[in-house]
Scaffold this motif. Structure first.
Motif, mmCIF file in Angstrom:
data_model
loop_
_atom_site.group_PDB
_atom_site.id
_atom_site.type_symbol
_atom_site.label_atom_id
_atom_site.label_comp_id
_atom_site.label_asym_id
_atom_site.label_seq_id
_atom_site.Cartn_x
_atom_site.Cartn_y
_atom_site.Cartn_z
ATOM 1 N N GLU A 72 0.816 -1.207 0.000
ATOM 2 C CA GLU A 72 0.000 0.000 0.000
ATOM 3 C C GLU A 72 0.854 1.263 0.000
ATOM 4 O O GLU A 72 0.589 2.220 -0.732
ATOM 5 C CB GLU A 72 -0.950 0.016 1.213
ATOM 6 C CG GLU A 72 -2.030 -1.036 1.182
ATOM 7 C CD GLU A 72 -1.553 -2.412 1.639
ATOM 8 O OE1 GLU A 72 -0.448 -2.519 2.228
ATOM 9 O OE2 GLU A 72 -2.259 -3.384 1.391
ATOM 10 N N GLU A 73 1.894 1.275 0.838
ATOM 11 C CA GLU A 73 2.779 2.436 0.899
ATOM 12 C C GLU A 73 3.505 2.654 -0.429
ATOM 13 O O GLU A 73 3.627 3.790 -0.901
ATOM 14 C CB GLU A 73 3.807 2.252 2.010
ATOM 15 C CG GLU A 73 3.214 2.275 3.403
ATOM 16 C CD GLU A 73 4.202 1.827 4.463
ATOM 17 O OE1 GLU A 73 3.970 2.190 5.635
ATOM 18 O OE2 GLU A 73 5.177 1.123 4.150
ATOM 19 N N THR A 74 3.963 1.562 -1.029
ATOM 20 C CA THR A 74 4.665 1.655 -2.304
ATOM 21 C C THR A 74 3.745 2.203 -3.388
ATOM 22 O O THR A 74 4.140 3.074 -4.165
ATOM 23 C CB THR A 74 5.211 0.275 -2.718
ATOM 24 O OG1 THR A 74 6.066 -0.213 -1.681
ATOM 25 C CG2 THR A 74 5.989 0.343 -4.009
ATOM 26 N N ALA A 75 2.515 1.692 -3.430
ATOM 27 C CA ALA A 75 1.546 2.170 -4.417
ATOM 28 C C ALA A 75 1.266 3.655 -4.226
ATOM 29 O O ALA A 75 1.206 4.421 -5.198
ATOM 30 C CB ALA A 75 0.252 1.365 -4.313
ATOM 31 N N GLN A 76 1.125 4.066 -2.992
ATOM 32 C CA GLN A 76 0.845 5.471 -2.707
ATOM 33 C C GLN A 76 2.031 6.362 -3.089
ATOM 34 O O GLN A 76 1.850 7.423 -3.674
ATOM 35 C CB GLN A 76 0.525 5.641 -1.222
ATOM 36 C CG GLN A 76 0.090 7.035 -0.858
ATOM 37 C CD GLN A 76 -0.275 7.143 0.620
ATOM 38 O OE1 GLN A 76 0.048 6.267 1.416
ATOM 39 N NE2 GLN A 76 -0.947 8.216 0.967
ATOM 40 N N ILE A 77 3.244 5.936 -2.780
ATOM 41 C CA ILE A 77 4.437 6.718 -3.111
ATOM 42 C C ILE A 77 4.573 6.893 -4.617
ATOM 43 O O ILE A 77 4.886 7.985 -5.104
ATOM 44 C CB ILE A 77 5.698 6.048 -2.525
ATOM 45 C CG1 ILE A 77 5.689 6.151 -1.007
ATOM 46 C CG2 ILE A 77 6.975 6.670 -3.104
ATOM 47 C CD1 ILE A 77 6.724 5.289 -0.314
ATOM 48 N N LEU A 78 4.338 5.807 -5.377
ATOM 49 C CA LEU A 78 4.504 5.858 -6.828
ATOM 50 C C LEU A 78 3.266 6.364 -7.558
ATOM 51 O O LEU A 78 3.312 6.613 -8.758
ATOM 52 C CB LEU A 78 4.893 4.475 -7.356
ATOM 53 C CG LEU A 78 6.244 3.941 -6.882
ATOM 54 C CD1 LEU A 78 6.475 2.535 -7.394
ATOM 55 C CD2 LEU A 78 7.368 4.864 -7.312
ATOM 56 N N GLY A 79 2.153 6.476 -6.851
ATOM 57 C CA GLY A 79 0.928 6.968 -7.474
ATOM 58 C C GLY A 79 0.295 5.966 -8.421
ATOM 59 O O GLY A 79 -0.282 6.352 -9.437
ATOM 60 N N ILE A 80 0.405 4.686 -8.087
ATOM 61 C CA ILE A 80 -0.206 3.630 -8.896
ATOM 62 C C ILE A 80 -1.096 2.792 -7.994
ATOM 63 O O ILE A 80 -1.067 2.941 -6.771
ATOM 64 C CB ILE A 80 0.868 2.736 -9.578
ATOM 65 C CG1 ILE A 80 1.818 2.124 -8.541
ATOM 66 C CG2 ILE A 80 1.645 3.528 -10.616
ATOM 67 C CD1 ILE A 80 2.865 1.196 -9.126
#
Length: 100
Positions: A72-80
């Protein structure tokens, strides 16, 4: 963080630091802890190749492995989306398994 870990692995693998010697585990150390070790030099090489072919997937690996981010954090950081992050993470892990 990646550079620090890679340089540390290079120093430990150096002949000067006993890189040609086989390390022997102490009997007191739990056996399952040895399974968690990662060859950082091989990971760095694979990540460098992945950056050329799939930069976004390489960024996901960096965030997940080196920064310890969740999906979830990775998706939020990358905007995907989380699903895209999960698919890309699975793809990158599959490439790592197939690598020699």
């Amino acid at each position: 963080m990646r550079r620090i870990l890679v340089e540390s692995a290079r120093r430990q693998a150096a002949f000067k630091r006993g890189g040609d010697c086989e390390r022997v585990a102490l009997p007191d150390v739990a056996e399952d802890a040895a399974g968690d070790r990662v060859d950082l030099l091989a990971l760095n090489d694979a990540l460098t190749e992945l950056e050329v072919q799939h930069p976004q997937k390489a960024q996901i690996v960096k965030l997940r492995f080196f920064a310890g981010s969740s999906l979830e954090e990775t998706a939020q950081i990358l905007g995907i989306s989380r699903a895209t992050t999960q698919r890309s993470w699975a793809y990158a892990r599959a490439l790592a398994i197939r690598a020699p």
